[in-house]
Design a protein around this motif. Structure first.
Motif, PDB file in Angstrom:
ATOM      1  N   ALA A   1     -24.032   3.609  16.365  1.00 49.86           N
ATOM      2  CA  ALA A   1     -23.680   3.752  14.930  1.00 49.86           C
ATOM      3  C   ALA A   1     -22.313   3.115  14.555  1.00 49.86           C
ATOM      4  O   ALA A   1     -22.280   2.265  13.526  1.00 49.86           O
ATOM      5  CB  ALA A   1     -23.739   5.284  14.341  1.00 49.86           C
ATOM      6  N   ALA A   2     -21.159   3.137  15.445  1.00 48.98           N
ATOM      7  CA  ALA A   2     -20.187   2.668  14.889  1.00 48.98           C
ATOM      8  C   ALA A   2     -20.006   0.994  14.960  1.00 48.98           C
ATOM      9  O   ALA A   2     -19.482   0.441  14.375  1.00 48.98           O
ATOM     10  CB  ALA A   2     -18.769   3.271  15.864  1.00 48.98           C
ATOM     11  N   ALA A   3     -20.802   0.640  15.934  1.00 47.19           N
ATOM     12  CA  ALA A   3     -21.070  -0.883  16.246  1.00 47.19           C
ATOM     13  C   ALA A   3     -21.916  -1.476  14.967  1.00 47.19           C
ATOM     14  O   ALA A   3     -21.483  -2.617  14.464  1.00 47.19           O
ATOM     15  CB  ALA A   3     -21.734  -1.287  17.751  1.00 47.19           C
ATOM     16  N   ILE A   4     -22.861  -0.883  14.382  1.00 47.95           N
ATOM     17  CA  ILE A   4     -23.528  -1.365  13.152  1.00 47.95           C
ATOM     18  C   ILE A   4     -22.473  -1.490  12.092  1.00 47.95           C
ATOM     19  O   ILE A   4     -22.426  -2.327  11.382  1.00 47.95           O
ATOM     20  CB  ILE A   4     -24.776  -0.236  12.913  1.00 47.95           C
ATOM     21  CG1 ILE A   4     -25.550  -0.342  13.978  1.00 47.95           C
ATOM     22  CG2 ILE A   4     -25.124  -0.532  11.616  1.00 47.95           C
ATOM     23  CD1 ILE A   4     -26.930   0.571  13.764  1.00 47.95           C
TER      24      ILE A   4
ATOM     25  N   SER B   1     -19.283  -4.359   8.474  1.00 47.16           N
ATOM     26  CA  SER B   1     -18.021  -4.367   7.499  1.00 47.16           C
ATOM     27  C   SER B   1     -16.894  -5.080   7.886  1.00 47.16           C
ATOM     28  O   SER B   1     -16.006  -5.386   7.142  1.00 47.16           O
ATOM     29  CB  SER B   1     -17.885  -2.798   6.856  1.00 47.16           C
ATOM     30  OG  SER B   1     -17.354  -2.279   8.136  1.00 47.16           O
ATOM     31  N   GLY B   2     -16.775  -5.295   9.307  1.00 46.80           N
ATOM     32  CA  GLY B   2     -15.528  -5.698   9.835  1.00 46.80           C
ATOM     33  C   GLY B   2     -14.418  -4.548  10.170  1.00 46.80           C
ATOM     34  O   GLY B   2     -13.333  -4.853  10.682  1.00 46.80           O
ATOM     35  N   PHE B   3     -14.778  -3.309   9.757  1.00 48.59           N
ATOM     36  CA  PHE B   3     -13.826  -2.418  10.270  1.00 48.59           C
ATOM     37  C   PHE B   3     -14.706  -0.856  10.168  1.00 48.59           C
ATOM     38  O   PHE B   3     -15.690  -1.060  10.237  1.00 48.59           O
ATOM     39  CB  PHE B   3     -12.647  -2.063   8.909  1.00 48.59           C
ATOM     40  CG  PHE B   3     -13.241  -0.883   7.801  1.00 48.59           C
ATOM     41  CD1 PHE B   3     -13.940  -1.507   7.059  1.00 48.59           C
ATOM     42  CD2 PHE B   3     -12.242   0.054   7.818  1.00 48.59           C
ATOM     43  CE1 PHE B   3     -14.377  -0.619   5.925  1.00 48.59           C
ATOM     44  CE2 PHE B   3     -12.609   0.924   6.860  1.00 48.59           C
ATOM     45  CZ  PHE B   3     -13.652   0.853   5.955  1.00 48.59           C
ATOM     46  N   GLY B   4     -13.569  -0.141  10.932  1.00 44.07           N
ATOM     47  CA  GLY B   4     -14.396   1.266  10.754  1.00 44.07           C
ATOM     48  C   GLY B   4     -14.945   1.675  12.197  1.00 44.07           C
ATOM     49  O   GLY B   4     -15.289   2.974  12.530  1.00 44.07           O
TER      50      GLY B   4
ATOM     51  N   LEU C   1      -7.566   1.266   9.710  1.00 48.26           N
ATOM     52  CA  LEU C   1      -7.350   1.859   8.374  1.00 48.26           C
ATOM     53  C   LEU C   1      -6.260   1.642   7.372  1.00 48.26           C
ATOM     54  O   LEU C   1      -6.448   1.455   6.094  1.00 48.26           O
ATOM     55  CB  LEU C   1      -7.453   3.468   8.559  1.00 48.26           C
ATOM     56  CG  LEU C   1      -8.921   3.989   9.233  1.00 48.26           C
ATOM     57  CD1 LEU C   1      -8.861   5.482   9.329  1.00 48.26           C
ATOM     58  CD2 LEU C   1      -9.882   3.460   8.525  1.00 48.26           C
ATOM     59  N   PRO C   2      -5.123   1.556   7.705  1.00 48.81           N
ATOM     60  CA  PRO C   2      -3.894   1.336   6.657  1.00 48.81           C
ATOM     61  C   PRO C   2      -4.248  -0.052   6.257  1.00 48.81           C
ATOM     62  O   PRO C   2      -3.911  -0.460   5.085  1.00 48.81           O
ATOM     63  CB  PRO C   2      -2.619   1.510   7.681  1.00 48.81           C
ATOM     64  CG  PRO C   2      -3.070   2.265   8.606  1.00 48.81           C
ATOM     65  CD  PRO C   2      -4.498   2.057   9.148  1.00 48.81           C
ATOM     66  N   VAL C   3      -4.583  -1.198   7.283  1.00 46.16           N
ATOM     67  CA  VAL C   3      -4.817  -2.486   6.651  1.00 46.16           C
ATOM     68  C   VAL C   3      -5.872  -2.473   5.765  1.00 46.16           C
ATOM     69  O   VAL C   3      -5.982  -3.449   4.800  1.00 46.16           O
ATOM     70  CB  VAL C   3      -4.939  -3.503   7.919  1.00 46.16           C
ATOM     71  CG1 VAL C   3      -5.417  -4.641   7.567  1.00 46.16           C
ATOM     72  CG2 VAL C   3      -3.615  -3.524   8.800  1.00 46.16           C
TER      73      VAL C   3
ATOM     74  N   ARG D   1     -18.381   0.362   2.379  1.00 44.87           N
ATOM     75  CA  ARG D   1     -17.275   0.860   2.770  1.00 44.87           C
ATOM     76  C   ARG D   1     -16.659   2.300   2.319  1.00 44.87           C
ATOM     77  O   ARG D   1     -16.231   3.046   3.042  1.00 44.87           O
ATOM     78  CB  ARG D   1     -15.999  -0.161   2.368  1.00 44.87           C
ATOM     79  CG  ARG D   1     -15.930  -1.371   3.132  1.00 44.87           C
ATOM     80  CD  ARG D   1     -14.561  -2.070   3.250  1.00 44.87           C
ATOM     81  NE  ARG D   1     -14.357  -2.471   1.830  1.00 44.87           N
ATOM     82  CZ  ARG D   1     -14.445  -3.701   1.346  1.00 44.87           C
ATOM     83  NH1 ARG D   1     -14.945  -4.767   2.031  1.00 44.87           N
ATOM     84  NH2 ARG D   1     -13.781  -3.919   0.102  1.00 44.87           N
ATOM     85  N   ARG D   2     -16.948   2.510   1.088  1.00 46.38           N
ATOM     86  CA  ARG D   2     -16.645   3.920   0.349  1.00 46.38           C
ATOM     87  C   ARG D   2     -17.787   4.760   1.189  1.00 46.38           C
ATOM     88  O   ARG D   2     -16.890   5.907   1.386  1.00 46.38           O
ATOM     89  CB  ARG D   2     -16.916   3.830  -1.171  1.00 46.38           C
ATOM     90  CG  ARG D   2     -16.592   5.146  -1.721  1.00 46.38           C
ATOM     91  CD  ARG D   2     -16.767   4.981  -3.226  1.00 46.38           C
ATOM     92  NE  ARG D   2     -16.166   6.074  -3.938  1.00 46.38           N
ATOM     93  CZ  ARG D   2     -14.972   6.418  -4.058  1.00 46.38           C
ATOM     94  NH1 ARG D   2     -13.819   5.728  -3.705  1.00 46.38           N
ATOM     95  NH2 ARG D   2     -14.537   7.361  -4.621  1.00 46.38           N
TER      96      ARG D   2
END
Length: 248
Positions: free
Chosen positions: A21-24, A29-32, A152-154, A228-229
């Motif tokens: 799930a995280a890889a999807i 999105s490029g992050f998360g 996350l900060p970036v 992203r939200r």
């Protein structure tokens, strides 16, 4: 075959699903990726030994995406962010590596919660930030990366500025790869990298490849900002659940 990090078969299957799930999410999105996987892992085990596995996965995933993102990378911003992160990486990892399991889970969940709330606050900057601002945010990201969530900060910083979605995604991917390359040797010096790390990486690769392919395939079909939200809302909920479980 025994699983690394003293994981049971049930924990292993759960973490495999979390990794997919995280890889999807990362492919789209490029992050998360790190934040989602680590907060899910923290629900069932100590996530600290898994962070070097996650960082190695981040680096490998960039190879899958390199061709698509190259034209969109904001190199000037990425280099300034990485320079800031370099200042904070060594002391932050040294402190995190000395925490016990409960303290590490609580620290990581609390950090993810705070950063998610910053992202959800919707704060905006009137104009793009210069080199000094990028250096400062990079240093904050270097501290957060000791918990595996330096992105996350970036992400919050870039979201607050008028950055096109393709540039956001490409610059995040390059920054995350660079900060992970920085952190891995420091983690090894602090005893967080060992033979089980390599086993974990080898077990993770099939789920990564499938997840990245699925996420990248969806990139043009769904709203980036809404996605992203949704990811940040999920991070907020999971970190609250984790903190509540540790507290009670």
């Amino acid at each position: 075959m025994p699983l690394p990090f003293d994981l049971s078969m049930g924990q292993g299957l759960y973490l495999a699903a979390a990794l997919f799930a995280a890889a999807i999410i990362r492919g789209f999105s490029g992050f998360g990726f790190s934040a989602i996987f680590i907060i899910l892992a923290a629900l069932t085990t100590n996530p600290l030994p898994l962070i070097p596995v996650v960082f190695s996965c981040e680096i490998a995933m960039t190879a899958f995406q390199a061709r698509d993102i190259r034209p969109h990378i904001d190199w000037r911003r990425a280099i300034a962010l990485l320079a800031g992160a370099a200042v904070a990486t060594v002391p932050a990892i040294a402190i995190m590596a000395r925490l016990g399991e409960q303290e590490a889970r609580l620290a990581i969940s609390s950090l993810i919660l705070v950063l998610s709330l910053v992202l959800l606050s919707g704060w905006q900057l009137e104009r793009p930030v210069g080199r000094n601002g990028n250096l400062g945010v990079g240093a904050v990201a270097g501290i957060a990366n000791s918990a595996g969530v330096g992105g996350l900060p970036v992400a919050a910083f870039l979201t607050a500025q008028p950055v096109p979605p393709a540039v956001f995604r490409a610059t995040m991917i390059i920054f995350l790869t660079g900060i992970d390359l920085m952190a891995l040797p420091v983690m090894a010096l602090n005893g967080l990298v060992g033979p089980e790390t390599l086993t974990g990486i080898l077990l993770a690769f099939p789920f990564l490849g499938l997840g990245i392919w699925a996420g990248s395939h969806s990139f043009k079909a769904v709203s980036q900002s809404l996605f992203r939200r949704a990811v940040v809302l999920m991070l907020t909920a999971l970190s609250l659940i984790n903190i509540a479980r540790l507290a009670f």
